[in-house]
Motif scaffolding. Structure first.
Motif, PDB file in Angstrom:
ATOM      1  N   LEU A 158       0.761  -1.416   0.066  1.00 29.44           N
ATOM      2  CA  LEU A 158      -0.011   0.015  -0.024  1.00 29.44           C
ATOM      3  C   LEU A 158       1.006   1.290  -0.031  1.00 29.44           C
ATOM      4  CD1 LEU A 158      -2.942  -1.054   2.487  1.00 29.44           C
ATOM      5  CD2 LEU A 158      -3.224  -0.654   0.002  1.00 29.44           C
ATOM      6  N   ALA A 161       2.564   1.610  -3.574  1.00 31.43           N
ATOM      7  CA  ALA A 161       1.588   1.930  -4.343  1.00 31.43           C
ATOM      8  C   ALA A 161       1.414   3.346  -4.400  1.00 31.43           C
ATOM      9  CB  ALA A 161       0.416   1.198  -4.362  1.00 31.43           C
ATOM     10  N   GLN A 162       1.070   3.787  -2.948  1.00 28.86           N
ATOM     11  CA  GLN A 162       0.885   5.314  -2.800  1.00 28.86           C
ATOM     12  C   GLN A 162       1.856   6.053  -3.595  1.00 28.86           C
ATOM     13  OE1 GLN A 162      -1.609   5.959  -0.634  1.00 28.86           O
ATOM     14  NE2 GLN A 162      -1.527   8.292  -0.404  1.00 28.86           N
ATOM     15  N   GLU A 164       3.923   5.481  -5.944  1.00 28.57           N
ATOM     16  CA  GLU A 164       4.189   5.314  -7.217  1.00 28.57           C
ATOM     17  C   GLU A 164       2.981   6.239  -8.070  1.00 28.57           C
ATOM     18  OE1 GLU A 164       6.422   3.679  -9.019  1.00 28.57           O
ATOM     19  OE2 GLU A 164       7.818   2.774  -7.650  1.00 28.57           O
ATOM     20  N   ARG A 165       2.049   6.316  -7.300  1.00 27.34           N
ATOM     21  CA  ARG A 165       0.779   7.062  -7.744  1.00 27.34           C
ATOM     22  C   ARG A 165       0.268   6.357  -9.078  1.00 27.34           C
ATOM     23  NH1 ARG A 165      -0.442  10.345  -5.310  1.00 27.34           N
ATOM     24  NH2 ARG A 165       1.322  11.317  -4.158  1.00 27.34           N
ATOM     25  N   ARG A 166       0.810   5.291  -9.337  1.00 27.29           N
ATOM     26  CA  ARG A 166       0.073   4.587 -10.519  1.00 27.29           C
ATOM     27  C   ARG A 166      -0.996   3.707  -9.947  1.00 27.29           C
ATOM     28  NH1 ARG A 166       4.800   2.823 -11.916  1.00 27.29           N
ATOM     29  NH2 ARG A 166       5.951   3.961 -13.541  1.00 27.29           N
ATOM     30  N   GLN A 167      -2.120   4.369  -9.929  1.00 24.64           N
ATOM     31  CA  GLN A 167      -3.141   3.731  -9.148  1.00 24.64           C
ATOM     32  C   GLN A 167      -3.515   2.216  -9.641  1.00 24.64           C
ATOM     33  OE1 GLN A 167      -5.603   6.563 -10.945  1.00 24.64           O
ATOM     34  NE2 GLN A 167      -5.442   5.775 -12.775  1.00 24.64           N
ATOM     35  N   GLY A 168      -2.980   1.584  -8.567  1.00 26.58           N
ATOM     36  CA  GLY A 168      -3.412  -0.006  -8.598  1.00 26.58           C
ATOM     37  C   GLY A 168      -2.358  -0.927  -9.175  1.00 26.58           C
ATOM     38  N   ARG A 210      -0.661  -5.856  -9.044  1.00 28.53           N
ATOM     39  CA  ARG A 210      -1.887  -4.953  -9.216  1.00 28.53           C
ATOM     40  C   ARG A 210      -2.782  -5.210  -7.959  1.00 28.53           C
ATOM     41  NH1 ARG A 210      -4.227  -7.600 -13.186  1.00 28.53           N
ATOM     42  NH2 ARG A 210      -6.232  -8.325 -12.248  1.00 28.53           N
ATOM     43  N   GLU A 212      -6.351  -4.912  -6.564  1.00 25.89           N
ATOM     44  CA  GLU A 212      -7.756  -4.923  -6.947  1.00 25.89           C
ATOM     45  C   GLU A 212      -8.528  -4.276  -6.051  1.00 25.89           C
ATOM     46  OE1 GLU A 212      -7.341  -9.092  -7.535  1.00 25.89           O
ATOM     47  OE2 GLU A 212      -7.157  -8.812  -9.915  1.00 25.89           O
ATOM     48  N   ASP A 213      -8.308  -4.482  -4.838  1.00 22.91           N
ATOM     49  CA  ASP A 213      -9.181  -3.903  -3.695  1.00 22.91           C
ATOM     50  C   ASP A 213      -8.460  -3.539  -2.874  1.00 22.91           C
ATOM     51  OD1 ASP A 213     -10.844  -3.543  -1.799  1.00 22.91           O
ATOM     52  OD2 ASP A 213     -12.204  -5.202  -2.139  1.00 22.91           O
ATOM     53  N   SER A 214      -7.965  -2.020  -2.628  1.00 20.55           N
ATOM     54  CA  SER A 214      -6.994  -1.646  -1.677  1.00 20.55           C
ATOM     55  C   SER A 214      -7.849  -1.747  -0.164  1.00 20.55           C
ATOM     56  CB  SER A 214      -6.562  -0.206  -1.816  1.00 20.55           C
ATOM     57  OG  SER A 214      -7.706   0.632  -2.193  1.00 20.55           O
TER      58      SER A 214
END
Lengths: 220, 220
Positions: A158, A161-162, A164-168, A210, A212-214
């Motif tokens: 999480l 991902a935050q 990287e800002r590439r959502q997901g 990926r 899929e459901d944060s």
DNA sequence: CGAACGATTGACCAGGTTCAATCCACGTGG
DNA sequence: CCACGTGGATTGAACCTGGTCAATCGTTCG
């Protein structure tokens, strides 16, 4: 600007230096390249320098009498290590080795101490780095004691991902075995953690992740 | 000299201050007494001061969302905690509570930062404390990952016996449940570790420990 | 195509946690 | 002086997490 220089300037150390100290110190930096597996310094060795990572990754390790080895920390570009030798010592309390091919900026301890006499921002910057590393290490203890492997992995994913800002969707910045070390796990342990998370909102394809459901992931 | 003052002067902080800074800072200290269980500060609270332990013991804790709590460190007389808030922050990254009735010297963060502007030994002393706490915390991570509970206990006993210099016999300085927290264990876990060590050169009678065979103990 | 290496999977095991019951030492009050 | 209550410490049993070891898989690179 040269990207290595940019990395250096954005490090916790340089971002707190005066302009003058930054340029002096940058001028005194020794740029060194290491290949994966190379030893940067050994535990118990006399300390002469500390480092800022410019490219690649560095593993800090602690070896005990019995020969067993633990990873204490994985340093990424911009991270500073060995800075505690400015005031403690005289020998390194951990070993450092290249976890990948990497480029470091090395700083002579005596020279930095000397520079600190003339420019107060040096001590200020060092205190920032020390504080930051202390907090990170405390976090590590807390994390180890409070969370299970899947929880730590989920938190890492999480967080990354935050950033990287590439959502997901994003790629792990390094081999999984390194990630395992970073989380204080064996590669097998990490594998199982990933396996479990596959039921909880993430998909893994090699280094590609990926989310899929944060929400589901957060609730682990 | 007043024993509390002596403890303060021997702390890692004061032993690196100039005579002048030491007396100024000592003068600005706020002496506070806490009863067992009292909260000294809470995690996430705005940080206004840091502390030196003069008497008793302080537990630093980390609480996670789920409410679970881990002890990060047990501070003894002479130890400094919260000093990282001088440069990091603005909120405490851990909670602190009295693990026994205790006496603390508290120092206002802003006042110390101010004093540092006039006397360079302040930053020097702070860096020493930060370095020391960082190394201790790294040790903690390494210890957790490399050694089992009986090994950690054995190491602690040998270390403490060393310091006490009463060859072979000494008293634990605090309750066993606190020692458990210090070693990152539950009280039950500590109990079992003691049970195992009884076969390996130590005898336990309440808080009194007798080391009968330090070689055997070392070899655990 | 085959060697090499990282990643994965399964079986097994060890260390520690958790929960519950019991024990023990100590202080209190009858 | 003894009974009792309290809180820490100990012990046992079940459980769980993660490590270890070994085999397998998949990819990449020669």
């Amino acid at each position: 600007m040269n990207p290595d220089l940019a990395t250096l300037m954005h490090s916790a150390l340089f971002s707190h230096l005066s302009r003058k100290a930054a340029s002096t110190l940058a001028g005194s930096a020794l740029l060194k390249t290491y290949l994966e597996g190379d030893v940067i310094f050994r535990q118990q060795e006399q300390a002469h320098f500390f480092c800022v990572v410019l490219r690649g990754y560095v593993r800090l390790t602690r070896t005990c009498d019995s020969g067993r080895i633990a990873s204490l920390r994985i340093c990424e570009p911009g991270d500073v290590f060995g800075e505690c030798m400015l005031r403690a010592g005289p020998t390194y309390p951990y070993g450092a080795e290249a976890a990948e091919n990497c480029v470091l900026a090395q700083f002579d301890l005596a020279a930095v101490r000397k520079l600190a006499e003339d420019d107060r921002s040096v001590d200020d910057a060092v205190m920032h780095v020390l504080s930051q590393n202390l907090l990170a290490t405390l976090n590590c203890v807390a994390e180890d004691r409070l969370h299970t492997a899947p929880q730590r992995l989920a938190a890492y994913l999480l967080r990354t991902a935050q950033a990287e800002r590439r959502q997901g969707v994003f790629r792990l910045p390094f081999r999984k075995s390194l990630l395992a070390a970073k989380l204080g796990l064996t590669p097998e342990g990490l594998s199982r953690a990933f396996a479990l998370l596959k039921e909880h909102g993430i998909a893994v394809q090699g280094r590609t992740i990926r989310i899929e459901d944060s929400e589901l992931l957060r609730s682990i």
